[in-house]
Design a protein around this motif. Structure first.
Motif, PDB file in Angstrom:
ATOM      1  N   LEU A  32       0.764  -1.160  -0.020  1.00 52.54           N
ATOM      2  CA  LEU A  32      -0.252   0.044   0.093  1.00 52.54           C
ATOM      3  C   LEU A  32       0.746   1.237   0.006  1.00 52.54           C
ATOM      4  CD1 LEU A  32      -2.361  -1.219   2.864  1.00 52.54           C
ATOM      5  CD2 LEU A  32      -3.023  -1.063   0.572  1.00 52.54           C
ATOM      6  N   LYS A  33       0.294   2.257  -0.520  1.00 50.15           N
ATOM      7  CA  LYS A  33       1.053   3.714  -0.230  1.00 50.15           C
ATOM      8  C   LYS A  33       0.744   4.084   1.218  1.00 50.15           C
ATOM      9  CE  LYS A  33       0.282   5.084  -5.005  1.00 50.15           C
ATOM     10  NZ  LYS A  33      -0.261   6.232  -6.008  1.00 50.15           N
ATOM     11  N   GLU A  34       1.534   4.907   1.706  1.00 49.59           N
ATOM     12  CA  GLU A  34       1.271   5.349   3.193  1.00 49.59           C
ATOM     13  C   GLU A  34       0.124   6.249   3.229  1.00 49.59           C
ATOM     14  OE1 GLU A  34       3.811   7.493   6.832  1.00 49.59           O
ATOM     15  OE2 GLU A  34       4.555   7.767   4.646  1.00 49.59           O
ATOM     16  N   SER A  35      -0.383   6.876   2.309  1.00 54.17           N
ATOM     17  CA  SER A  35      -1.613   7.471   2.267  1.00 54.17           C
ATOM     18  C   SER A  35      -2.890   6.532   2.561  1.00 54.17           C
ATOM     19  CB  SER A  35      -1.850   8.397   1.120  1.00 54.17           C
ATOM     20  OG  SER A  35      -1.985   7.852  -0.006  1.00 54.17           O
ATOM     21  N   GLN A  36      -2.750   5.567   1.873  1.00 52.69           N
ATOM     22  CA  GLN A  36      -3.736   4.197   1.835  1.00 52.69           C
ATOM     23  C   GLN A  36      -3.911   3.870   3.280  1.00 52.69           C
ATOM     24  OE1 GLN A  36      -2.497   2.120  -1.758  1.00 52.69           O
ATOM     25  NE2 GLN A  36      -4.339   2.518  -2.511  1.00 52.69           N
ATOM     26  N   ALA A  37      -2.480   3.441   3.597  1.00 49.44           N
ATOM     27  CA  ALA A  37      -2.321   2.637   4.951  1.00 49.44           C
ATOM     28  C   ALA A  37      -3.059   3.425   6.148  1.00 49.44           C
ATOM     29  CB  ALA A  37      -0.996   2.289   5.253  1.00 49.44           C
ATOM     30  N   ASN A  38      -2.643   4.848   5.974  1.00 46.66           N
ATOM     31  CA  ASN A  38      -3.119   5.927   7.122  1.00 46.66           C
ATOM     32  C   ASN A  38      -4.843   6.023   7.097  1.00 46.66           C
ATOM     33  OD1 ASN A  38      -0.499   6.650   7.947  1.00 46.66           O
ATOM     34  ND2 ASN A  38      -0.483   8.276   6.687  1.00 46.66           N
ATOM     35  N   GLU A  39      -5.172   5.994   5.970  1.00 47.80           N
ATOM     36  CA  GLU A  39      -6.791   5.908   5.793  1.00 47.80           C
ATOM     37  C   GLU A  39      -7.361   4.642   6.242  1.00 47.80           C
ATOM     38  OE1 GLU A  39      -9.874   7.494   2.469  1.00 47.80           O
ATOM     39  OE2 GLU A  39      -8.069   6.694   1.854  1.00 47.80           O
ATOM     40  N   MET A  40      -6.838   3.736   6.128  1.00 46.76           N
ATOM     41  CA  MET A  40      -7.297   2.341   6.499  1.00 46.76           C
ATOM     42  C   MET A  40      -7.176   2.313   8.095  1.00 46.76           C
ATOM     43  SD  MET A  40      -5.760   0.120   3.453  1.00 46.76           S
ATOM     44  CE  MET A  40      -6.337  -1.618   4.340  1.00 46.76           C
ATOM     45  N   ARG A  45      -9.654   2.026  13.359  1.00 48.03           N
ATOM     46  CA  ARG A  45      -9.404   2.730  14.793  1.00 48.03           C
ATOM     47  C   ARG A  45     -10.794   3.223  15.296  1.00 48.03           C
ATOM     48  NH1 ARG A  45      -3.152   4.951  15.699  1.00 48.03           N
ATOM     49  NH2 ARG A  45      -2.313   2.919  15.555  1.00 48.03           N
ATOM     50  N   ASN A  46     -11.555   4.016  14.191  1.00 47.26           N
ATOM     51  CA  ASN A  46     -12.769   4.555  14.468  1.00 47.26           C
ATOM     52  C   ASN A  46     -13.789   3.397  14.759  1.00 47.26           C
ATOM     53  OD1 ASN A  46     -11.887   7.284  14.081  1.00 47.26           O
ATOM     54  ND2 ASN A  46     -12.560   7.203  11.859  1.00 47.26           N
ATOM     55  N   ALA A  47     -13.752   2.317  14.213  1.00 43.74           N
ATOM     56  CA  ALA A  47     -14.582   0.984  14.420  1.00 43.74           C
ATOM     57  C   ALA A  47     -14.200   0.056  15.570  1.00 43.74           C
ATOM     58  CB  ALA A  47     -14.738   0.001  13.393  1.00 43.74           C
ATOM     59  N   ASP A  48     -13.220   0.915  16.333  1.00 42.03           N
ATOM     60  CA  ASP A  48     -12.669   0.084  17.692  1.00 42.03           C
ATOM     61  C   ASP A  48     -11.741  -1.029  17.368  1.00 42.03           C
ATOM     62  OD1 ASP A  48     -13.902   2.081  19.244  1.00 42.03           O
ATOM     63  OD2 ASP A  48     -15.601   1.215  19.642  1.00 42.03           O
ATOM     64  N   ILE A  49     -11.079  -1.079  16.482  1.00 41.22           N
ATOM     65  CA  ILE A  49     -10.296  -2.017  15.954  1.00 41.22           C
ATOM     66  C   ILE A  49      -8.820  -1.621  15.794  1.00 41.22           C
ATOM     67  CG2 ILE A  49      -9.519  -3.748  14.191  1.00 41.22           C
ATOM     68  CD1 ILE A  49     -12.305  -3.739  13.070  1.00 41.22           C
ATOM     69  N   ALA A  50      -7.890  -2.319  16.863  1.00 43.41           N
ATOM     70  CA  ALA A  50      -6.561  -2.000  16.915  1.00 43.41           C
ATOM     71  C   ALA A  50      -5.902  -2.292  15.683  1.00 43.41           C
ATOM     72  CB  ALA A  50      -6.158  -2.450  18.107  1.00 43.41           C
ATOM     73  N   ALA A  51      -5.082  -1.227  15.099  1.00 40.02           N
ATOM     74  CA  ALA A  51      -4.551  -1.694  13.876  1.00 40.02           C
ATOM     75  C   ALA A  51      -3.144  -1.026  13.604  1.00 40.02           C
ATOM     76  CB  ALA A  51      -5.383  -1.358  12.421  1.00 40.02           C
ATOM     77  N   SER A  62       2.298  -2.186   4.772  1.00 41.28           N
ATOM     78  CA  SER A  62       1.267  -2.940   5.358  1.00 41.28           C
ATOM     79  C   SER A  62       0.519  -2.593   6.427  1.00 41.28           C
ATOM     80  CB  SER A  62       1.907  -4.429   5.440  1.00 41.28           C
ATOM     81  OG  SER A  62       2.666  -4.403   6.537  1.00 41.28           O
ATOM     82  N   VAL A  63      -0.871  -3.063   6.414  1.00 42.44           N
ATOM     83  CA  VAL A  63      -1.652  -2.979   7.601  1.00 42.44           C
ATOM     84  C   VAL A  63      -1.944  -4.206   8.173  1.00 42.44           C
ATOM     85  CG1 VAL A  63      -4.030  -2.160   8.565  1.00 42.44           C
ATOM     86  CG2 VAL A  63      -2.623  -0.950   6.811  1.00 42.44           C
ATOM     87  N   SER A  64      -1.886  -4.131   9.501  1.00 44.20           N
ATOM     88  CA  SER A  64      -2.135  -5.528  10.609  1.00 44.20           C
ATOM     89  C   SER A  64      -3.137  -5.307  11.519  1.00 44.20           C
ATOM     90  CB  SER A  64      -0.875  -5.900  10.961  1.00 44.20           C
ATOM     91  OG  SER A  64       0.220  -6.378   9.909  1.00 44.20           O
ATOM     92  N   VAL A  65      -3.696  -6.462  11.961  1.00 43.41           N
ATOM     93  CA  VAL A  65      -4.581  -6.382  13.091  1.00 43.41           C
ATOM     94  C   VAL A  65      -4.302  -7.590  13.617  1.00 43.41           C
ATOM     95  CG1 VAL A  65      -6.391  -4.828  11.941  1.00 43.41           C
ATOM     96  CG2 VAL A  65      -6.624  -7.417  11.576  1.00 43.41           C
TER      97      VAL A  65
END
Length: 247
Positions: A32-40, A45-51, A62-65
């Motif tokens: 992912l681009k950093e802007s895409q990762a930040n948006e995700m 986190r707005n949905a109370d999911i730690a990422a 990359s984005v991980s949960v």
């Protein structure tokens, strides 16, 4: 003393296994681009999911949960249209690659490029999750006096709570003015709301949380230590017996 050491060692190993399994993260998206990762990350986190995000290469993230939140994280990102589509510009479509294209190929690339540009513009409207613009531009027939009209179909998926439907006329005007010879009444717009992200279950998900599992393991360890120590304090011969006095 040996029994106590063995019990503590077994409980420590069990606690360590639970801690490692509970704290490990699972990659949900990569490259992912950093802007895409930040948006995700923000949406999760707005949905109370730690990422969390990590650099996975030159300019790639990359984005991980946590594994117990993986399925819900996928649903949340899907409901928000993330990661967003990467649309191509006319410059990308007509980038020189060293080969001479036929007129048919050039025409197909032009229609595709216009479709990508319009899709990108419509997707920039607040509340739009995904946008697709499909163009039908017939090729002019030099042997015919009549010209077949062009047409366009626009698909828009939007987030509930945004008044995107009121922008239908503006979207039709945008597409009409972008395509030469296209009539306003030849543009159709279809809008559908995206499905809301599911809410985390309070019972099963709460027990599945790594912090809850670690807490349970600590309580189990404390109970085991108390049981071992209480047995060590008990007399070796068991409870003392009582005898009645002789008369």
């Amino acid at each position: 003393m040996r029994s106590l050491k063995r019990a503590l060692l077994a409980a420590g190993l069990m606690l360590g296994a639970l801690t490692v399994s509970g704290c490990g993260n699972q990659e949900i998206y990569g490259k992912l681009k950093e802007s895409q990762a930040n948006e995700m990350i923000a949406a999760l986190r707005n949905a109370d999911i730690a990422a969390s995000k990590e650099a996975s290469g030159e300019g790639e993230w990359s984005v991980s949960v946590s594994p117990d939140q993986f399925s819900r994280a996928v649903d949340v990102l899907k409901a928000n249209g993330l990661p967003r589509n990467e649309y191509q510009s006319l410059g990308d479509v007509f980038a020189k690659k060293g080969f001479v294209s036929s007129p048919v190929e050039e025409r197909a690339r032009l229609i595709f490029g216009l479709s990508q540009e319009l899709s990108r513009t419509v997707s920039a409207i607040d509340g739009v999750v995904e946008a697709r613009v499909h163009l039908a531009i017939p090729e002019a027939d030099p042997l015919s006096d009549t010209t077949k009209p062009s047409s366009a179909a626009v698909f828009v998926k939007y987030q509930p709570g945004f008044d995107v439907r009121s922008q239908t006329g503006a979207i039709k005007s945008l597409v009409t003015n972008a395509i030469e010879g296209l009539q306003y009444d030849k543009v159709s717009v279809v809008m559908v709301p995206s499905q809301s992200a599911p809410v985390a279950a309070e019972s099963s998900d709460a027990l599945a949380s790594p912090y809850i599992r670690i807490g349970i393991a600590i309580l189990a360890l404390a109970a085991l230590i108390w049981l071992v120590l209480s047995r060590r304090k008990r007399p070796a011969g068991g409870l003392p017996s009582t005898t009645e006095p002789q008369g």
